[in-house]
Write an enzyme that holds these catalytic residues in place. Structure first.
Site, PDB file in Angstrom:
ATOM      1  N   GLU B  60       0.822  -1.220   0.000  1.00  0.00           N
ATOM      2  CA  GLU B  60       0.000   0.000   0.000  1.00  0.00           C
ATOM      3  C   GLU B  60       0.852   1.265   0.000  1.00  0.00           C
ATOM      4  O   GLU B  60       0.574   2.196  -0.745  1.00  0.00           O
ATOM      5  CB  GLU B  60      -0.973  -0.004   1.190  1.00  0.00           C
ATOM      6  CG  GLU B  60      -2.188  -0.917   1.010  1.00  0.00           C
ATOM      7  CD  GLU B  60      -1.882  -2.395   1.175  1.00  0.00           C
ATOM      8  OE1 GLU B  60      -0.774  -2.722   1.675  1.00  0.00           O
ATOM      9  OE2 GLU B  60      -2.727  -3.232   0.819  1.00  0.00           O
ATOM     10  N   HIS B 128     -11.213  -5.742   9.543  1.00  0.00           N
ATOM     11  CA  HIS B 128     -11.743  -5.494   8.202  1.00  0.00           C
ATOM     12  C   HIS B 128     -13.032  -4.681   8.226  1.00  0.00           C
ATOM     13  O   HIS B 128     -13.790  -4.696   7.258  1.00  0.00           O
ATOM     14  CB  HIS B 128     -12.007  -6.825   7.494  1.00  0.00           C
ATOM     15  CG  HIS B 128     -10.789  -7.407   6.845  1.00  0.00           C
ATOM     16  ND1 HIS B 128      -9.598  -7.564   7.510  1.00  0.00           N
ATOM     17  CD2 HIS B 128     -10.574  -7.861   5.577  1.00  0.00           C
ATOM     18  CE1 HIS B 128      -8.714  -8.107   6.678  1.00  0.00           C
ATOM     19  NE2 HIS B 128      -9.279  -8.285   5.510  1.00  0.00           N
TER      20      HIS B 128
END
Ligand SMILES: Cc1ncc(C[n+]2csc(CCOP(=O)(O)OP(=O)(O)O)c2C)c(N)n1
Ligand SMILES: [Mg+2]
Lengths: 325, 332
Positions: B60, B128
């Site tokens: 990322e 998540h």
């Protein structure tokens, strides 16, 4: 390829050294604040490597950026003014020592989060390729040279940068200045792979070079830049030694005065001076003359910074966005 | 006017930008071979070719940095972060770099980049199912948009890509399929402008993003019970446009703030503070905030449903405000 002008390189190295000595003085007088990371002892790396770049090439570096900026031809006056926090500085007094930049010279700035700017450099290299291949700009053949220290090769951002640069075959030279310390932490304490270039070897060719020898540095940088321009990323590990503290305020508990003195034989300026004298390209007298000229230039540089106005207070609120809200 | 999904609205905006400007390109995890995790850029590979949309490694910070560097050098990257949970691995790039570049180099470099990232949950447990809207909204130098309707999704995406500064574009997996009227033609919704979606005189509900559909439901239900609630959609959470909120609040004197985040130190806390400071003279009852219960997100269906806000939470909060009750934020 033009022959390396060693005398010109010598002068630039003396200029960098003198700039740094003046910074130290001005820091002691509290005219410069914050962190001040001097480049004393590493001058041959910047001068050797950056001399291998062309005008269309790009440079991204870390917070120890004074030498890189001067070697790239940034004017010392706005740099000193930046250190003084004046409106005539390269960043109008908003960046300071760690954030020199000059867009017109493709000097994309000094960055102070260790390891992070390798990714920006990789992105700039990506954009060069994109402009050439997607936008059809045939003249986009620039190479990005990215400087960082040995300490920057342990974090994840380092590995993401070398891995992606290789994946996309980007025109980039990663140049690690291995000065054997990350702040006060010795090389062997912060990494098991002390031959830093080997960390990138699964991804790209690379080598270790003598960063205190401006001739060797130039020769290998030319090879690296050429490789980056025609084939893809290249890794240079320049061995050098910082003769001053990590920053101007470092008491250097991690090494002794004797340790430092033992390394003065590797001082790149002394080495080059001797070489030039041996080759009859320089006399002691001429060397003194250069010192004097540079000294005089630096007095004017400091004076310029001193006489420059501090930024107007309204400047605190400008340039947060490029289009004001 | 055509009625399309939020996801299709985003697709239209992205397609338009990609078509009109070759400097625009999309990078992200699984945006090509997987056809994008939530289908927003479905089919783009065929339409635009492999150089304009690229699968990124699971790095990322790496591809955020790639985008920032490219933006500095004049391109217009749209970076899709698979979810906001993973985007926090790129916080250094976004906070220390994208947000600061223009300022710290005295205006020499710009960073016209869009980071797309969805919030959301659905029995995905603690790592998540998060929201970090406040992380970005906290940061001078960033713009943060969180559209709650298909119309705004398209218009704000167009505005974000055209914007010369870094924009965090927060989406939500729970509303990709909601539908709404969206013009076919090109338009932008200005960044930094809140929107009065529904006028009312009893209470002002303030929300954005995923909470907007819930708030709209709440407004309808409350109306059927004789409560006339106003609804202001912030749309952008930096820069914050409080004027439509204050204008409504001056009429209703009561407010409920509905945000899908942990309540303490969230975006809603800032809205509440602004109402207290800028609307003090008009305040007739304690403000209520609606958000996640302050626990890591549990997996079990009943537990998850218990700790996330919905239309009922908004309705209950409105009733509490109208009854003059004071909210106690529970942290343990
Ligand atoms: C991410 C991050 N961690 C820590 C620091 C503090 N810090 C600044 S320089 C430095 C040492 C870096 O050493 P090296 O990369 O070898 O470069 P050198 O200073 O030797 O040129 C540290 C720990 C920082 N600026 N950024
Ligand atoms: Mg070091």
């Amino acid at each position: 390829m033009e022959k390396q002008d060693l005398l010109a390189d010598y002068r630039t190295m003396v200029l960098i050294r003198s700039f740094e000595e003046h910074c130290q003085q001005q820091y002691t007088r509290a005219r410069i604040g914050g962190f001040l990371h001097l480049y004393v002892g590493q001058e041959a790396v910047a001068v050797g490597a950056i001399g291998a770049l062309k005008a269309q090439d790009h440079l991204v570096t870390h917070y120890r950026d004074h030498g890189h900026a001067l070697a790239r031809g940034l004017e010392p006056k706005p740099l000193m003014a930046e250190l003084f926090g004046r409106s005539t500085g390269t960043g109008k007094g908003k960046g300071g020592s760690m954030h020199f930049a000059d867009k017109n010279k493709n000097f994309w700035g000094g960055y102070a989060i260790v390891g992070a700017h390798l990714l920006l450099a990789m992105g700039i290299a990506y954009s060069i390729k994109y402009k050439r291949e997607v936008l059809g700009e045939a003249d986009q053949d620039g190479v990005v040279m990215c400087f960082f220290g040995d300490g920057a090769t342990n974090g994840g951002e380092f590995y993401e940068a070398v891995s992606m640069a290789a994946l996309y075959k980007l025109p980039i030279v990663f140049l690690c200045e291995n000065n054997e310390f990350a702040m006060g932490t010795p090389l062997s304490v912060h990494t098991s792979v002390t031959e830093i270039h080997k960390k990138a070897s699964p991804f790209m060719p690379g080598e270790r070079v003598n960063g205190n020898d401006v001739e060797e540095m130039r020769a290998r940088a030319l090879h690296a830049v050429n490789h980056a321009r025609t084939e893809g990323p290249y890794f240079l590990e320049a061995m050098t030694y910082r003769l001053r503290g990590h920053s101007a305020a470092d008491p250097q508990m991690y090494r002794t005065r004797d340790d430092i003195n033992a390394r003065r034989s590797g001082d790149p300026i002394a080495l080059l001076k001797q070489k030039l004298i041996d080759q009859n390209l320089l006399t002691e007298k001429q060397a003194k003359q250069i010192d004097k000229e540079v000294e005089k230039e630096m007095d004017a540089v400091v004076q310029f910074a001193e006489e420059s106005p501090a930024p107007d207070l309204s400047e605190a609120w400008t340039e947060i966005y490029s289009k004001p809200l | 006017m055509p009625v399309i999904t939020y996801s299709e609205a985003l697709r239209q905006a992205l397609r338009e930008a990609m078509t009109n400007d070759p400097r625009v390109f999309i990078i992200g995890e699984d945006v090509v071979h997987y056809d994008s995790a939530y289908g927003v850029t479905k089919g783009f590979l065929k339409e635009f070719g492999p150089e304009r949309i690229k699968d990124m490694p699971i790095a990322e910070a790496g591809y955020a940095g790639l985008g920032i560097g490219a933006a500095m050098n004049g391109l217009r990257p749209v970076v899709e972060m698979m979810t906001t949970n993973f985007a926090i691995l790129a916080l250094d790039m976004i906070i220390n770099h994208a947000a600061k570049l223009h300022y710290m180099f005295g205006g020499q470099f710009t960073c016209p980049i869009v980071f797309r990232m969805p919030n959301g949950y659905g029995q995905l447990s603690a790592t998540h199912s998060q929201a970090f809207d406040n992380y970005y909204a906290y940061m001078p130098g960033l713009k943060v948009v969180v559209p709650g309707t298909p119309y705004d999704a398209k218009g704000l995406m167009k505005a974000a890509i055209e914007d010369p500064d870094p924009v965090i574009f927060i989406e939500h997996t729970g509303i990709y399929n909601i539908k709404g009227e969206v013009p076919e033609e090109s338009y932008t919704v200005p960044i930094g402008k809140s929107n009065l979606l529904h006028d009312g005189k009893d209470v002002t509900i303030v929300g954005y993003g995923r909470m907007i559909p819930y708030c709209q439901q709440a407004v309808e239900t409350l109306a059927s019970e004789g409560i006339d609630a106003a609804l202001v959609d912030l749309r952008t959470i930096r820069p914050l446009d409080m004027e439509p909120v204050l204008e409504s609040f001056r009429k209703t004197n009561r407010a409920v703030i509905a945000t899908e985040e942990w309540t303490s130190v969230g975006v809603g806390s800032e809205i509440a503070a602004r109402l207290y400071t800028e609307g003090f003279d008009h305040l007739d009852a304690p403000i209520w905030r609606v958000g996640f219960d302050e626990v890591p997100m549990p997996y079990a269906k009943n537990l998850e449903a218990h700790v996330v806000p919905n239309a009922d939470s908004v309705i209950q909060a409105v009733k509490n405000v109208l009854a003059g009750k004071t909210q106690k934020i529970r942290q343990q």
